[in-house]
Enzyme design. Structure first.
Site, PDB file in Angstrom:
ATOM      1  N   HIS A  17       0.889  -1.167  -0.038  1.00 16.73           N
ATOM      2  CA  HIS A  17      -0.062  -0.017   0.032  1.00 16.73           C
ATOM      3  C   HIS A  17       0.709   1.278  -0.012  1.00 16.73           C
ATOM      4  O   HIS A  17       0.844   2.135  -0.845  1.00 16.73           O
ATOM      5  CB  HIS A  17      -0.869  -0.041   1.174  1.00 16.73           C
ATOM      6  CG  HIS A  17      -1.956  -0.961   1.388  1.00 16.73           C
ATOM      7  ND1 HIS A  17      -2.016  -1.694   2.462  1.00 16.73           N
ATOM      8  CD2 HIS A  17      -2.802  -1.516   0.379  1.00 16.73           C
ATOM      9  CE1 HIS A  17      -3.005  -2.629   2.500  1.00 16.73           C
ATOM     10  NE2 HIS A  17      -3.447  -2.523   1.242  1.00 16.73           N
ATOM     11  N   LYS A  41     -18.230  -5.358   9.038  1.00 12.93           N
ATOM     12  CA  LYS A  41     -17.042  -6.410   9.260  1.00 12.93           C
ATOM     13  C   LYS A  41     -15.997  -5.660  10.273  1.00 12.93           C
ATOM     14  O   LYS A  41     -15.343  -4.775   9.981  1.00 12.93           O
ATOM     15  CB  LYS A  41     -16.241  -6.286   7.842  1.00 12.93           C
ATOM     16  CG  LYS A  41     -15.214  -7.254   7.515  1.00 12.93           C
ATOM     17  CD  LYS A  41     -14.876  -7.349   6.068  1.00 12.93           C
ATOM     18  CE  LYS A  41     -13.440  -8.083   5.834  1.00 12.93           C
ATOM     19  NZ  LYS A  41     -13.076  -7.600   4.493  1.00 12.93           N
ATOM     20  N   ARG A  90      -2.360  -6.194  -7.880  1.00 10.11           N
ATOM     21  CA  ARG A  90      -1.110  -7.065  -7.689  1.00 10.11           C
ATOM     22  C   ARG A  90      -1.089  -8.257  -8.733  1.00 10.11           C
ATOM     23  O   ARG A  90       0.157  -8.385  -9.023  1.00 10.11           O
ATOM     24  CB  ARG A  90      -1.338  -7.800  -6.072  1.00 10.11           C
ATOM     25  CG  ARG A  90      -1.298  -7.024  -5.294  1.00 10.11           C
ATOM     26  CD  ARG A  90      -1.688  -7.450  -3.964  1.00 10.11           C
ATOM     27  NE  ARG A  90      -3.180  -7.867  -3.995  1.00 10.11           N
ATOM     28  CZ  ARG A  90      -4.046  -8.157  -3.167  1.00 10.11           C
ATOM     29  NH1 ARG A  90      -3.581  -8.322  -1.994  1.00 10.11           N
ATOM     30  NH2 ARG A  90      -5.532  -8.430  -3.426  1.00 10.11           N
ATOM     31  N   SER A 127      -3.166  -7.705   3.261  1.00  7.80           N
ATOM     32  CA  SER A 127      -3.315  -7.359   4.773  1.00  7.80           C
ATOM     33  C   SER A 127      -3.688  -8.533   5.306  1.00  7.80           C
ATOM     34  O   SER A 127      -3.539  -9.086   6.454  1.00  7.80           O
ATOM     35  CB  SER A 127      -4.472  -6.154   5.001  1.00  7.80           C
ATOM     36  OG  SER A 127      -3.964  -5.200   4.438  1.00  7.80           O
TER      37      SER A 127
END
Ligand code: PNS
Length: 162
Positions: A17, A41, A90, A127
């Protein structure tokens, strides 16, 4: 002023990030890191804790601001005066969903999304994976800034103790 938004959950922020924030900061006058508040969440870190870590690790970039947001990303962009969203890609597997969101965001408001290839050093870093590895005692120092590594260890210790 050309402003771009880098949105995400950042639970927690990774070196992948950070690489995107830094590169975006060279391309735009101002970069706003938008941290999603997602009440459905629960993360490992609260939104305030995530923001605090991102602010700390981006303190050397004087044109990066960190702001929480809730609701639609396009509304947040309008509030912030930003016309561009920047997303790191990615791998090809990221692309399908990112393309869908980018097209929806254009349809909703005309906000454009620019895809930035992730630095290959971090192309497998997420993450969620970092949390999993750290949880079982793996070394994540290559993948997250030192401060995040420390906070992760502290949080996981506290979670284990409860
Ligand atoms: O780090 P994440 O969880 O992959 O980030 C996803 C994020 C925050 C970019 C995405 O969930 C989002 O934009 N949420 C805001 C709500 C929204 O605008 N939804 C419609 C997207 S087309």
């Amino acid at each position: 002023m050309r402003r771009a938004v880098c949105p995400g959950s950042f639970d927690p922020v990774t070196r992948g990030h950070l690489d995107i924030f830094g590169r975006a900061a060279q391309l735009f006058d101002e970069v706003i890191v938008g941290v999603l508040v997602n009440e459905s969440k629960k993360g490992l870190f609260t939104v305030d804790e995530r923001i605090d870590m991102i602010r700390e690790v981006t303190k050397d970039f004087d044109n990066v601001r960190v702001v929480a947001f809730q609701g639609l990303l396009v509304d947040f962009c309008r509030e912030q005066g930003a016309e561009i969203v920047i997303k790191g890609i990615r791998a090809v597997s990221d692309f399908d969903y990112e393309l869908q969101m980018a097209q929806m965001n254009i349809g909703l408001s005309g906000v454009e999304t620019l895809f930035m290839p992730t630095n290959p050093l971090y192309s497998f870093v997420a993450s969620s994976l970092v949390k999993e590895v750290a949880k079982w005692g793996g070394d994540v120092s290559t993948y997250v800034p030192e401060l995040v590594e420390r906070r992760l260890a502290e949080r996981l210790r506290a979670v284990r103790a409860n």
